[in-house]
Each structure stands twice: as structure tokens, then as C-alpha cells.
Design an enzyme around this catalytic site. Structure first.
Site, PDB file in Angstrom:
ATOM      1  N   ARG A 198     -22.221  -3.639  13.447  1.00 32.25           N
ATOM      2  CA  ARG A 198     -23.043  -3.044  14.135  1.00 32.25           C
ATOM      3  C   ARG A 198     -24.477  -3.200  13.599  1.00 32.25           C
ATOM      4  O   ARG A 198     -25.548  -3.208  14.469  1.00 32.25           O
ATOM      5  CB  ARG A 198     -22.388  -1.528  14.349  1.00 32.25           C
TER       6      ARG A 198
ATOM      7  N   CYS B 286      -8.237  -2.067  -3.953  1.00 30.91           N
ATOM      8  CA  CYS B 286      -6.923  -1.902  -4.112  1.00 30.91           C
ATOM      9  C   CYS B 286      -6.006  -3.174  -4.135  1.00 30.91           C
ATOM     10  O   CYS B 286      -5.077  -3.407  -4.864  1.00 30.91           O
ATOM     11  CB  CYS B 286      -6.217  -0.953  -3.169  1.00 30.91           C
TER      12      CYS B 286
ATOM     13  N   CYS C 111       0.980  -0.998  -0.052  1.00 31.02           N
ATOM     14  CA  CYS C 111       0.115  -0.063  -0.055  1.00 31.02           C
ATOM     15  C   CYS C 111       1.010   1.140  -0.129  1.00 31.02           C
ATOM     16  O   CYS C 111       0.669   2.133  -0.708  1.00 31.02           O
ATOM     17  CB  CYS C 111      -0.911  -0.008   1.275  1.00 31.02           C
TER      18      CYS C 111
ATOM     19  N   CYS D 246     -36.076   4.337  16.847  1.00 28.10           N
ATOM     20  CA  CYS D 246     -34.898   4.507  17.823  1.00 28.10           C
ATOM     21  C   CYS D 246     -34.123   5.748  17.561  1.00 28.10           C
ATOM     22  O   CYS D 246     -34.090   6.352  18.566  1.00 28.10           O
ATOM     23  CB  CYS D 246     -34.230   3.127  17.801  1.00 28.10           C
ATOM     24  N   HIS D 247     -33.749   5.832  16.639  1.00 23.94           N
ATOM     25  CA  HIS D 247     -32.555   6.621  16.498  1.00 23.94           C
ATOM     26  C   HIS D 247     -32.889   8.194  16.121  1.00 23.94           C
ATOM     27  O   HIS D 247     -31.966   9.014  16.356  1.00 23.94           O
ATOM     28  CB  HIS D 247     -31.588   6.320  15.316  1.00 23.94           C
TER      29      HIS D 247
ATOM     30  N   CYS E  86     -35.518   1.631  12.040  1.00 24.13           N
ATOM     31  CA  CYS E  86     -34.593   2.268  12.495  1.00 24.13           C
ATOM     32  C   CYS E  86     -34.676   3.791  13.183  1.00 24.13           C
ATOM     33  O   CYS E  86     -34.419   4.102  14.196  1.00 24.13           O
ATOM     34  CB  CYS E  86     -33.086   2.436  11.486  1.00 24.13           C
TER      35      CYS E  86
ATOM     36  N   CYS F 161       2.462   2.757  -3.407  1.00 24.85           N
ATOM     37  CA  CYS F 161       1.708   3.764  -4.381  1.00 24.85           C
ATOM     38  C   CYS F 161       1.283   5.045  -3.585  1.00 24.85           C
ATOM     39  O   CYS F 161       1.302   5.840  -4.095  1.00 24.85           O
ATOM     40  CB  CYS F 161       0.388   2.784  -4.780  1.00 24.85           C
ATOM     41  N   HIS F 162       1.003   4.692  -2.410  1.00 22.18           N
ATOM     42  CA  HIS F 162       0.347   5.447  -1.617  1.00 22.18           C
ATOM     43  C   HIS F 162       1.093   6.732  -0.774  1.00 22.18           C
ATOM     44  O   HIS F 162       0.906   7.671  -0.143  1.00 22.18           O
ATOM     45  CB  HIS F 162      -0.856   5.307  -0.681  1.00 22.18           C
TER      46      HIS F 162
ATOM     47  N   CYS G 143     -28.249  -4.403  15.453  1.00 23.97           N
ATOM     48  CA  CYS G 143     -29.488  -3.575  15.271  1.00 23.97           C
ATOM     49  C   CYS G 143     -30.621  -4.484  14.755  1.00 23.97           C
ATOM     50  O   CYS G 143     -31.773  -4.707  15.041  1.00 23.97           O
ATOM     51  CB  CYS G 143     -29.611  -2.380  14.921  1.00 23.97           C
TER      52      CYS G 143
END
Lengths: 253, 106
Positions: free
Chosen positions: A210, A106, A69, A172-173, A169, A72-73, A214
Site C-alpha cells: 500500500r 520464527c 507454528c 493528503c492524510h 504523506c 510451539c504456540h 502512495c
């Protein structure tokens, strides 16, 4: 118990309006002082163990003989700002990609290597190392109209009721954040800390992990890892979190 | 090798109390958790941590199955002279890892 409470709590909740920009709060703000200290102290935040692994992987050449990585970066610090504007559109694939998806592109395109499996330590570690470079920067979703259809789909998925409990969702949120669900405080549900260390997992995990939690809580069938629904939800969540600081790797209960 | 993060000041004044923080990557598998096929996953934990300064023990901790994964230990010691701390974690399945860090006392 939790489910019974939930039913009582949520049956009466109307579809909520979206949280106004001035009222946006990171899940960080609702944590105990001890957990906040654990996140902000780099010597105490277990996510730093993954960042360390990721920085090492960033510099290591793959067995395919192609560049690392870093080849190139340059230094991983050049990735500052990247996590704040993902998911982004990928020209060649003609679809949105999230940060871990970009890293795997990549690997396959530029390193001739296999994609790393979802939730594997090497993928989480590289993603954590890249995302950590953006810590403190505001979430800044790109104004790329090619992302609009997926973003709109994300909003639809966020606001529609689903699962055996018939919950959305947004109930609740957007409507009940700050209230309690069993022992947890309901956060606004922002994606600004991922990948993050969740005490309940005893592990670092992605936003997709995550969201699966939920979805399971809603007794809905979680989408498989890598499903376009997660990309759509993440695009919506990032737009909804615009301006909040990136915290990766955050700590959450 | 497990990744560790050790944090302490590089220099300290003689007589100063310094804080040392350590983190190590470890699953701390309790031995009480059923795996996917229903059988208990064998216990795999770190059982002991020792910090020495120039070979002399300054801090020791015993760890048990209730300790969280990736254990974080923090403690203080007195900076008296320059030298090297070693940190050794030992545990199940022959786990043993030692790291070191230098302190210069001014």
C-alpha cells in the site's frame, strides 16, 4: 489529469496538524455500504481465503523436521492481541520488527526454514491468519522507548515533502482526508486493516505494498520491500491510529 | 486445489428460502493483460459454476473475463428435504473443482 488536479489541490496546502484522537476514522468509515458489507461478512470477504490458507500453514510442520507454528504456540487463537501491538522491538536482532518480519524470524530461528518472500502468498496468508485474531481490538502500540528513534524517523518521513510532486504523506492524510483525489476519497491513511484485500489489486497485500502505491503516486522512488523506512512509517502510523479497531483482513477499494 | 469458502445454514425448516454464498480462490486472468515482458498473459478464468442438490441442478452461472478475481457468487434456493449440495467450478486449463455441503431440513 489526476496529477494536474493534484498539483492545483496541494500547492496551497499548509503543513497540517496531526488528527486529534477523537477525530480518528478508519478508512472503513469512508467506504460505500456495499464494500463495508463485503468486509464484515466473512462469507464475502476474499481475505478469508488467505486466512484459511494461513490457518492451514499454521498447523503444518515444516520440512526441516522442526515443530509447526502450532507446535510451539498452540492454537492460532493464542495470537489474539499480537497484531495490535506490532511493530515491536526484537531483542536478539536489536531492531523493530513488523508482524510479517516476526513470522519470518520464527521460521529462520525456530523452524530452521528459509524466510518467506515479501508479498508471497504463504507469508501473506500466515500474516493474515495471525492478524485476524486481533480483529476488533484497539491498536495499542507498545510504550517501548527503544522504538522511539524509529518512530520519530517515521514521523519525519510522513511529514517531509518528497518525490517529483514535492508532496508529503501528511498533506493528503492529515490535511485533506475526506476530500477527493480523482475517483478516490482520501482516507486518513491508517494501517489497521493490513494485510487487506484491495479491489484495485484483485489481491491481498501488505501495508508495504500500500505504501509503495502512495509513494509511486507521489512520484517518489518506493523503498524496496523490507526497507527500514517502512518499519519506521508503520511505527508512526500505528501510533497515529492508536485506539482504532484492527480490521484485518480488511477490504479497500 | 483452490481454496473455497461455502456458507449456507446447516439446518432449515421445510419450505424455507436459504441463501448460499460461495467464494473461490482464482486469478481470473482476463487474457487481455500484458505481462512483464510485454506479451499478453494467456487467459485463465473459471467459465462455469453449477450448484446441484442431490444431483439436480439448482443454480448455474457462466463467468467471463470481466469477472473479478476470487469470484463470489451468492444465490438462494428452497429447502425441501435433507440432502447434499455439490458446487462445481470449471474453467480454462482443465480447471475443475467440486465441493459439497449437507443441509438438514427439519
Amino acid at each position: 489529469m489526476r496529477r494536474a488536479l493534484l498539483g492545483l489541490l496541494l500547492l496551497a496546502v499548509p503543513a497540517a496538524a496531526e488528527i486529534a484522537p477523537g477525530e480518528r476514522r478508519s478508512g472503513f468509515d469512508q467506504m460505500t455500504p456495499e464494500l463495508r458489507a463485503m468486509q464484515t461478512d466473512e462469507a464475502a470477504n476474499p481475505g478469508q481465503l488467505w486466512v484459511g490458507d494461513g490457518e492451514e500453514a499454521w498447523a503444518a510442520a515444516p520440512p526441516t523436521g522442526r515443530p509447526a507454528c502450532a507446535g510451539c504456540h498452540g492454537a492460532v487463537a493464542t495470537m489474539r492481541g499480537v497484531a495490535a501491538r506490532y511493530p515491536a522491538w526484537d531483542e536478539a536482532a536489536a531492531r523493530p520488527v513488523d508482524l510479517q518480519g516476526r513470522i519470518n524470524l520464527c521460521r529462520t530461528r525456530h523452524q530452521g526454514a528459509d524466510p518467506l518472500p515479501f508479498e508471497s502468498r504463504p507469508l501473506l496468508a500466515l500474516t493474515a491468519a495471525v492478524a485476524a485474531q486481533s480483529r476488533g481490538l484497539p491498536v495499542a502500540p507498545p510504550a517501548d522507548p527503544r522504538l522511539d528513534p524509529a518512530r520519530a524517523e517515521g514521523e519525519r518521513l510522513f511529514t517531509r515533502r518528497t518525490g517529483q510532486l514535492d508532496l508529503a504523506c501528511a498533506q493528503c492524510h492529515d490535511a485533506l482526508w475526506g476530500r477527493r483525489l480523482g475517483a478516490s476519497t482520501i482516507p486518513q491513511g491508517h494501517p489497521n486493516g493490513y494485510p487487506l484485500y484491495r479491489l484495485e489489486w484483485q489481491d491481498l497485500g501488505s501495508l508495504q505494498r500500500r505504501l509503495r502505491n502512495c509513494l509511486t503516486g507521489m512520484r517518489a522512488e518506493p523503498y524496496p520491500f523490507g526497507a527500514p523506512e517502512y518499519l519506521a512509517l508503520e511505527l508512526h502510523l500505528m501510533r497515529r491510529a492508536q485506539g482504532l479497531a484492527i480490521e484485518a483482513p480488511a477490504v479497500r477499494p | 486445489m483452490a481454496r473455497t469458502l461455502i456458507n449456507l445454514p446447516k439446518t432449515a425448516k421445510a419450505g424455507a428460502v436459504i441463501e448460499i454464498k460461495t467464494l473461490i480462490s482464482h486469478p481470473m486472468e482476463t487474457g487481455y493483460r500484458p505481462g512483464p515482458e510485454g506479451r499478453l498473459v494467456p487467459r485463465d478464468i473459471i467459465t462455469e459454476f453449477v450448484c446441484r442438490f442431490e444431483g439436480e441442478e439448482v443454480f448455474r452461472a457462466e463467468l467471463f473475463p470481466a469477472t473479478s478475481a476470487n469470484p463470489y457468487l451468492t444465490f438462494t434456493t428452497l429447502a425441501e428435504r435433507s440432502g447434499t449440495f455439490t458446487f462445481t467450478w470449471t474453467g480454462d486449463n482443465g480447471f475443475s473443482q467440486t465441493e459439497s455441503a449437507a443441509l438438514t431440513v427439519t
